[in-house]
Design a protein around this motif. Structure first.
Motif, mmCIF file in Angstrom:
data_model
loop_
_atom_site.group_PDB
_atom_site.id
_atom_site.type_symbol
_atom_site.label_atom_id
_atom_site.label_comp_id
_atom_site.label_asym_id
_atom_site.label_seq_id
_atom_site.Cartn_x
_atom_site.Cartn_y
_atom_site.Cartn_z
ATOM 1 N N ALA A 206 0.810 -1.214 0.000
ATOM 2 C CA ALA A 206 0.000 0.000 0.000
ATOM 3 C C ALA A 206 0.844 1.266 0.000
ATOM 4 N N LEU A 207 2.154 1.119 0.187
ATOM 5 C CA LEU A 207 3.037 2.277 0.264
ATOM 6 C C LEU A 207 3.927 2.430 -0.965
ATOM 7 N N VAL A 208 4.107 1.362 -1.731
ATOM 8 C CA VAL A 208 5.035 1.378 -2.856
ATOM 9 C C VAL A 208 4.630 2.421 -3.891
ATOM 10 N N GLU A 209 3.358 2.460 -4.256
ATOM 11 C CA GLU A 209 2.912 3.398 -5.284
ATOM 12 C C GLU A 209 2.882 4.839 -4.765
ATOM 13 N N PRO A 210 2.272 5.135 -3.616
ATOM 14 C CA PRO A 210 2.260 6.534 -3.152
ATOM 15 C C PRO A 210 3.655 7.129 -2.957
ATOM 16 N N LEU A 211 4.614 6.305 -2.564
ATOM 17 C CA LEU A 211 5.970 6.797 -2.327
ATOM 18 C C LEU A 211 6.899 6.574 -3.517
ATOM 19 N N LYS A 212 6.325 6.084 -4.623
ATOM 20 C CA LYS A 212 7.081 5.898 -5.876
ATOM 21 C C LYS A 212 8.329 5.034 -5.658
ATOM 22 N N LEU A 213 8.127 3.874 -5.037
ATOM 23 C CA LEU A 213 9.235 2.995 -4.687
ATOM 24 C C LEU A 213 9.459 1.850 -5.678
ATOM 25 N N THR A 214 8.563 1.660 -6.619
ATOM 26 C CA THR A 214 8.681 0.526 -7.537
ATOM 27 C C THR A 214 10.041 0.465 -8.232
ATOM 28 N N PRO A 215 10.571 1.572 -8.782
ATOM 29 C CA PRO A 215 11.882 1.485 -9.456
ATOM 30 C C PRO A 215 13.044 1.240 -8.493
ATOM 31 N N LEU A 216 12.785 1.346 -7.192
ATOM 32 C CA LEU A 216 13.870 1.243 -6.217
ATOM 33 C C LEU A 216 13.922 -0.102 -5.505
ATOM 34 N N LEU A 217 12.961 -0.965 -5.741
ATOM 35 C CA LEU A 217 12.837 -2.179 -4.934
ATOM 36 C C LEU A 217 14.079 -3.064 -4.997
ATOM 37 N N ASN A 218 14.759 -3.089 -6.134
ATOM 38 C CA ASN A 218 15.944 -3.942 -6.268
ATOM 39 C C ASN A 218 17.247 -3.183 -6.058
ATOM 40 N N ALA A 219 17.144 -1.910 -5.680
ATOM 41 C CA ALA A 219 18.345 -1.089 -5.477
ATOM 42 C C ALA A 219 18.866 -1.258 -4.053
ATOM 43 N N ARG A 220 20.197 -1.264 -3.906
ATOM 44 C CA ARG A 220 20.791 -1.285 -2.569
ATOM 45 C C ARG A 220 20.573 0.072 -1.906
ATOM 46 N N ILE A 221 20.288 0.058 -0.631
ATOM 47 C CA ILE A 221 19.977 1.300 0.090
ATOM 48 C C ILE A 221 21.155 2.273 0.028
ATOM 49 N N ALA A 222 22.382 1.769 0.028
ATOM 50 C CA ALA A 222 23.554 2.632 -0.026
ATOM 51 C C ALA A 222 23.627 3.448 -1.307
ATOM 52 N N THR A 223 22.971 3.005 -2.382
ATOM 53 C CA THR A 223 23.052 3.694 -3.668
ATOM 54 C C THR A 223 21.975 4.765 -3.841
ATOM 55 N N LEU A 224 21.074 4.896 -2.892
ATOM 56 C CA LEU A 224 19.946 5.811 -3.045
ATOM 57 C C LEU A 224 20.367 7.257 -2.845
ATOM 58 N N SER A 225 19.662 8.152 -3.517
ATOM 59 C CA SER A 225 19.851 9.579 -3.295
ATOM 60 C C SER A 225 19.196 9.967 -1.966
ATOM 61 N N LYS A 226 19.402 11.195 -1.548
ATOM 62 C CA LYS A 226 18.831 11.668 -0.282
ATOM 63 C C LYS A 226 17.303 11.578 -0.293
ATOM 64 N N LEU B 239 9.133 2.622 5.846
ATOM 65 C CA LEU B 239 9.434 1.768 6.995
ATOM 66 C C LEU B 239 8.706 2.274 8.239
ATOM 67 N N ALA B 240 8.713 3.579 8.447
ATOM 68 C CA ALA B 240 8.036 4.145 9.617
ATOM 69 C C ALA B 240 6.534 3.869 9.578
ATOM 70 N N LEU B 241 5.942 3.984 8.399
ATOM 71 C CA LEU B 241 4.496 3.780 8.282
ATOM 72 C C LEU B 241 4.103 2.314 8.398
ATOM 73 N N LEU B 242 5.062 1.413 8.329
ATOM 74 C CA LEU B 242 4.782 -0.014 8.516
ATOM 75 C C LEU B 242 4.734 -0.419 9.984
ATOM 76 N N THR B 243 5.019 0.508 10.890
ATOM 77 C CA THR B 243 5.011 0.202 12.314
ATOM 78 C C THR B 243 3.597 0.372 12.876
ATOM 79 N N PRO B 244 3.267 -0.322 13.980
ATOM 80 C CA PRO B 244 1.902 -0.285 14.501
ATOM 81 C C PRO B 244 1.674 0.669 15.678
#
Length: 251
Positions: free
Chosen positions: A128-148, A158-163
């Motif tokens: 439910a968060l992948v599309e609103p946060l535009k994460l689809t192109p990033l799913l296979n990317a290493r976190i270290a390679t991400l921009s700010k 991750l924060a919104l997945l907490t209860p």
């Protein structure tokens, strides 16, 4: 209290019926520097509450004290009318710091899956968060390679997945462009509408005015105003003006 020795008696009479979190007289020193000086405010259930102030105002230090990560020299925190020890705060709230880099060599998809398994009772799923946060192109990317900005969107997911009933986000819009910030604001508002209470640390006043129901204005470690925009305008004795004018008038 936030660790250390509390010098105050907790005052339950200051908590209103719908108050989720009450912060009373939080003070913190680093040597001779007074980082926080008697900070008090309340967060109502279902609110999007903004903690507003320039860099260096003490926002991150206050968040760490509330979360129980940093011992305060004085003060108390209550959750739903009950004083809450630092060791119990992780059950009531989740705090996502700004600028961290968790699991740098893992992929974004792995991190989302890990949080789903870590918090199986959360009402929010990663899908439910992948599309609103535009994460689809990033799913296979290493976190270290991400921009700010990309990293910020992953941390928000991750924060919104907490209860936990209260979610504390440090600078949730930092690194986002205008369109991304607007989309994140809509996402956060939708989570608040479904019952989540949000406490956001924000230094950009325009962003704060757009997304928050109520605001706490922090300057040099002290609260200089608390309330809705109209209430803050009255406190500043202004007949009109936005959050910037209010903040300048109160400081």
């Amino acid at each position: 209290m936030c660790g250390g020795v509390s010098l105050i008696t907790f005052n339950s009479s200051l908590i209103t019926k719908n108050m989720l979190l009450s912060v009373q007289e939080i003070s913190k020193r680093f040597g001779r520097q007074q980082a926080l000086d008697g900070v008090s405010f309340g967060v109502r259930e279902g609110d999007v509450m903004g903690l507003i102030g320039p860099n260096g105002a003490g926002k991150t230090t206050l968040f760490e004290c509330i979360a129980g990560l940093l011992p305060a020299n004085r003060g108390a925190v209550a959750f739903r009318h009950q004083r809450l020890a630092p060791t119990r705060r992780k059950d009531a709230l989740f705090y996502m710091p700004d600028g961290i880099l968790p699991w740098a060599e893992q992929t974004v998809g792995w991190a989302l899956s890990f949080f789903e398994k870590l918090y199986p009772h959360s009402p929010t799923r990663a899908a439910a968060l992948v599309e609103p946060l535009k994460l689809t192109p990033l799913l296979n990317a290493r976190i270290a390679t991400l921009s700010k900005g990309e990293r910020k969107r992953v941390l928000l997911a991750l924060a919104l997945l907490t209860p936990q009933p209260l979610l504390m986000l440090d600078e949730p819009f930092d690194g986002l462009d205008l369109r991304q910030a607007r989309d994140v604001m809509q996402l956060l508002r939708s989570h608040a509408a479904s019952g989540r209470t949000l406490l956001l640390s924000i230094h950009q006043l325009v962003d704060a005015a757009r997304v928050c129901d109520r605001l706490v204005l922090l300057s040099a470690g002290r609260v200089v105003g608390e309330g809705t925009l109209d209430e803050l305008r009255a406190q500043a004795r202004l007949s009109e003006g936005g959050l910037e004018e209010i903040f300048l008038a109160l400081t």
